[in-house]
Design a protein around this motif. Sequence first.
Motif, PDB file in Angstrom:
ATOM      1  N   ALA A 240       6.554  -5.520  -4.507  1.00  0.00           N
ATOM      2  CA  ALA A 240       5.662  -4.943  -3.493  1.00  0.00           C
ATOM      3  C   ALA A 240       4.221  -4.911  -4.000  1.00  0.00           C
ATOM      4  O   ALA A 240       3.964  -4.607  -5.163  1.00  0.00           O
ATOM      5  N   GLN A 241       3.269  -5.243  -3.123  1.00  0.00           N
ATOM      6  CA  GLN A 241       1.855  -5.303  -3.473  1.00  0.00           C
ATOM      7  C   GLN A 241       1.096  -4.152  -2.835  1.00  0.00           C
ATOM      8  O   GLN A 241       1.381  -3.771  -1.693  1.00  0.00           O
ATOM      9  N   TYR A 242       0.115  -3.615  -3.572  1.00  0.00           N
ATOM     10  CA  TYR A 242      -0.733  -2.535  -3.064  1.00  0.00           C
ATOM     11  C   TYR A 242      -2.184  -2.886  -3.360  1.00  0.00           C
ATOM     12  O   TYR A 242      -2.523  -3.204  -4.508  1.00  0.00           O
ATOM     13  N   ASP A 243      -3.040  -2.839  -2.335  1.00  0.00           N
ATOM     14  CA  ASP A 243      -4.462  -3.015  -2.609  1.00  0.00           C
ATOM     15  C   ASP A 243      -5.013  -1.680  -3.103  1.00  0.00           C
ATOM     16  O   ASP A 243      -4.273  -0.695  -3.248  1.00  0.00           O
ATOM     17  N   ALA A 244      -6.301  -1.625  -3.374  1.00  0.00           N
ATOM     18  CA  ALA A 244      -6.888  -0.416  -3.964  1.00  0.00           C
ATOM     19  C   ALA A 244      -6.665   0.815  -3.094  1.00  0.00           C
ATOM     20  O   ALA A 244      -6.323   1.897  -3.586  1.00  0.00           O
ATOM     21  N   GLU A 245      -6.835   0.658  -1.780  1.00  0.00           N
ATOM     22  CA  GLU A 245      -6.709   1.807  -0.884  1.00  0.00           C
ATOM     23  C   GLU A 245      -5.269   2.271  -0.745  1.00  0.00           C
ATOM     24  O   GLU A 245      -4.986   3.470  -0.776  1.00  0.00           O
ATOM     25  N   THR A 246      -4.333   1.315  -0.571  1.00  0.00           N
ATOM     26  CA  THR A 246      -2.939   1.709  -0.408  1.00  0.00           C
ATOM     27  C   THR A 246      -2.376   2.286  -1.704  1.00  0.00           C
ATOM     28  O   THR A 246      -1.528   3.179  -1.677  1.00  0.00           O
ATOM     29  N   TYR A 247      -2.859   1.791  -2.848  1.00  0.00           N
ATOM     30  CA  TYR A 247      -2.396   2.360  -4.114  1.00  0.00           C
ATOM     31  C   TYR A 247      -2.916   3.794  -4.265  1.00  0.00           C
ATOM     32  O   TYR A 247      -2.187   4.687  -4.701  1.00  0.00           O
ATOM     33  N   LYS A 248      -4.175   4.002  -3.880  1.00  0.00           N
ATOM     34  CA  LYS A 248      -4.746   5.346  -3.954  1.00  0.00           C
ATOM     35  C   LYS A 248      -3.962   6.309  -3.075  1.00  0.00           C
ATOM     36  O   LYS A 248      -3.672   7.454  -3.465  1.00  0.00           O
ATOM     37  N   ALA A 249      -3.568   5.853  -1.892  1.00  0.00           N
ATOM     38  CA  ALA A 249      -2.791   6.692  -0.982  1.00  0.00           C
ATOM     39  C   ALA A 249      -1.405   6.959  -1.559  1.00  0.00           C
ATOM     40  O   ALA A 249      -0.862   8.057  -1.423  1.00  0.00           O
TER      41      ALA A 249
END
Length: 281
Positions: A240-249
């Motif tokens: 699963a991949q997370y960009d900066a915003e989704t990882y922060k969330a």
Amino acid sequence: MPYYVHSDPNADDGHWSTGGMRECARAGRCSDPRIEESGGKTVRLPALTPRAFCTADRDAVARALDALPALFVRVHMELGNRGSGSGGPVVSVSKSAPVPLSLGADELLRLILATLVSWEERVRTVARLVPLDTETSRQRRDGAILTQAWTILAAHLDALLALESEPMMRDGELVYLDGGDAGLDILYLAWRCRALLTETAKAARHLHGVPCGSCGFCELREVLDDNGQQDGARCRQCGAQYDAETYKALVAEKSAPIRLSGAHRRGLVATAGDDRLSRRA
């Protein structure tokens, strides 16, 4: 001579039954793994494919092969740099002043040529090309050897990856190798070149204590941008991949309550109905 059907570049993985598939030759390093449940656990397995490699890794082999000529030239330029993976002695190539030679670079250049030529010989056979004259080939310059071997392999890449298992000489011993081994050899040679040129990427940092929102395992690794700054995360377990915003969330949602409960040490994921007060008690 037609390519083997399991190596047909036009074959669609989705048109084959599971019974006719095999696991991608990159095994645990497969670029397009499948995620399955086994014994109540989520496991990451190599992709199933009718060919030696899944489509993603076949393309990775093609890119590595395309890069080898330029990498070879750059490694060759390191011959005069004794600091290039060597630390070996000064090697005298004539009766005049000794020339400092990088033994690491020299060994790698010889490995590249020997490996590519060995696969070139096999591809020439299955593609019904003129057999390689061993005696004549030994008298050629390195550049000519590389160019010819690379040209044959690049033009018949799918035939190369479809080779059946046959004995080949490696380190003075006969071993059975097939097209999957050929692809792994090419990937390894490109990696060795980049390692000598100090271009290999550093291992991704493990983001401890934050479970993946998809599989629940605490196997997130950081993803960096072009400037070396964290730009998200990727789960090593399920991909699963997370960009900066989704990882922060994800951190805001999962990290704090799980650290309080200690569940991150067991790979557990807190749910909406979880009684965190009781668990802390």
